[in-house]
Write a protein that holds these residues in place. Structure first.
Motif, PDB file in Angstrom:
ATOM      1  N   UNK A 131       0.833  -1.197   0.000  1.00 46.62           N
ATOM      2  CA  UNK A 131       0.000   0.000   0.000  1.00 46.62           C
ATOM      3  C   UNK A 131       0.875   1.257   0.000  1.00 46.62           C
ATOM      4  N   UNK A 132       0.520   2.203  -0.840  1.00 48.52           N
ATOM      5  CA  UNK A 132       1.349   3.390  -1.057  1.00 48.52           C
ATOM      6  C   UNK A 132       1.441   4.292   0.170  1.00 48.52           C
ATOM      7  N   UNK A 133       0.415   4.260   1.054  1.00 40.77           N
ATOM      8  CA  UNK A 133       0.448   5.147   2.215  1.00 40.77           C
ATOM      9  C   UNK A 133       1.117   4.512   3.427  1.00 40.77           C
ATOM     10  N   UNK A 134       1.794   3.375   3.235  1.00 40.48           N
ATOM     11  CA  UNK A 134       2.606   2.777   4.297  1.00 40.48           C
ATOM     12  C   UNK A 134       3.997   3.402   4.218  1.00 40.48           C
ATOM     13  N   UNK A 135       4.440   4.038   5.312  1.00 39.60           N
ATOM     14  CA  UNK A 135       5.687   4.794   5.306  1.00 39.60           C
ATOM     15  C   UNK A 135       6.886   3.909   5.651  1.00 39.60           C
ATOM     16  N   UNK A 136       8.003   4.139   4.953  1.00 41.36           N
ATOM     17  CA  UNK A 136       9.226   3.368   5.185  1.00 41.36           C
ATOM     18  C   UNK A 136      10.006   3.954   6.352  1.00 41.36           C
ATOM     19  N   UNK A 137      10.505   3.060   7.227  1.00 39.56           N
ATOM     20  CA  UNK A 137      11.329   3.437   8.366  1.00 39.56           C
ATOM     21  C   UNK A 137      12.741   2.880   8.189  1.00 39.56           C
ATOM     22  N   UNK A 138      13.638   3.271   9.069  1.00 36.01           N
ATOM     23  CA  UNK A 138      14.966   2.685   9.101  1.00 36.01           C
ATOM     24  C   UNK A 138      14.848   1.205   9.436  1.00 36.01           C
ATOM     25  N   UNK A 139      15.682   0.373   8.821  1.00 39.01           N
ATOM     26  CA  UNK A 139      15.623  -1.075   9.042  1.00 39.01           C
ATOM     27  C   UNK A 139      15.770  -1.443  10.520  1.00 39.01           C
ATOM     28  N   UNK A 140      16.553  -0.668  11.255  1.00 42.11           N
ATOM     29  CA  UNK A 140      16.783  -0.951  12.676  1.00 42.11           C
ATOM     30  C   UNK A 140      15.487  -0.935  13.479  1.00 42.11           C
ATOM     31  N   UNK A 141      14.491  -0.176  13.004  1.00 38.53           N
ATOM     32  CA  UNK A 141      13.209  -0.103  13.717  1.00 38.53           C
ATOM     33  C   UNK A 141      12.511  -1.461  13.760  1.00 38.53           C
ATOM     34  N   UNK A 142      12.782  -2.306  12.777  1.00 36.51           N
ATOM     35  CA  UNK A 142      12.161  -3.633  12.724  1.00 36.51           C
ATOM     36  C   UNK A 142      13.042  -4.706  13.360  1.00 36.51           C
ATOM     37  N   UNK A 143      14.162  -4.275  13.936  1.00 41.54           N
ATOM     38  CA  UNK A 143      15.090  -5.223  14.555  1.00 41.54           C
ATOM     39  C   UNK A 143      15.307  -4.915  16.031  1.00 41.54           C
ATOM     40  N   UNK A 144      14.313  -4.238  16.647  1.00 41.74           N
ATOM     41  CA  UNK A 144      14.359  -4.027  18.087  1.00 41.74           C
ATOM     42  C   UNK A 144      14.893  -2.693  18.535  1.00 41.74           C
ATOM     43  N   UNK A 145      15.131  -1.761  17.597  1.00 35.59           N
ATOM     44  CA  UNK A 145      15.663  -0.450  17.981  1.00 35.59           C
ATOM     45  C   UNK A 145      14.754   0.657  17.457  1.00 35.59           C
TER      46      UNK A 145
END
Length: 207
Positions: A131-145
């Motif tokens: 979905x286009x309105x899903x915003x990308x975060x830094x990869x570290x956010x999905x690895x516990x940080x």
């Protein structure tokens, strides 16, 4: 030799050959396992949880500690971390306890995603478009940080890790981020499938 983790065993008394236990370790994402070859527990494997301590001598029976070795300690399965507070990147989900189970669920779809790891497992999502309105975060956010306050004071809230405080899983010699609170790690199924067939190198330390 003997090796133990700093969390409860993920599974105990699994009867299988060395290769069968390696496969089971991969399925559940264990950090390492113990296989006993003599004595009362001969032929059984014990899949450790948490972070493994050093291998120590053991004399009551013969046992080996098997530790999956990453091909590269920095090797992370290629993907993107998404902030899902406004929109989930993908459409359908179930709870799973291993990356391999998530890949199986997403078979036939273009993408899979992992999110909100908890004591009983983590979310596995699948879909063919992001979905286009899903915003990308830094990869570290999905690895516990968490680096961005997207809610809950910037914490992962009840998504406390699987097992607790663990936000990544070992996957065929690579690291697979498991996401967090409204943080989902999206990967192309084709990429995850290529990683799965690449195989593992195991340290068969026997002290």
């Amino acid at each position: 030799g003997q090796c133990v983790g700093d969390a409860s065993d993920m599974e105990r008394d699994f009867v299988g050959s060395e290769d069968e236990c390696k496969t089971r370790c991969e399925e559940i994402g264990c950090p390492g396992f113990l296989r006993v070859s003599t004595g009362t527990y001969a032929g059984k494997c014990f899949f450790r949880g948490g972070t493994l301590g050093p291998v120590t001598p053991y004399t009551r029976d013969t046992r080996d500690c098997f530790i999956p070795q990453a091909l590269d300690s920095e090797a992370v399965v290629s993907g993107d971390c998404y902030d899902t507070t406004d929109a989930r990147p993908l459409d359908e989900s179930i709870m799973v306890t291993s990356v391999a189970a998530c890949l199986s669920y997403a078979s036939g779809s273009k993408y899979l995603a992992t999110g909100c790891p908890q004591s009983h497992g983590f979310e596995c999502w699948r879909g063919n478009t992001i979905k286009q309105n899903a915003a990308v975060l830094d990869r570290a956010e999905c690895a516990g940080t968490p680096l961005t306050d997207i809610g809950k004071g910037g914490s992962n809230s009840h998504c406390a890790g699987f097992p607790s405080e663990h936000y990544t899983a070992a996957f065929s010699g690579f690291t697979f981020p498991l996401g967090g609170w409204h943080r989902e790690y999206v990967v192309e199924v084709a990429i995850a499938s290529q990683v799965l067939v690449s195989g593992d190198c195991y340290d068969t330390t026997d002290a």
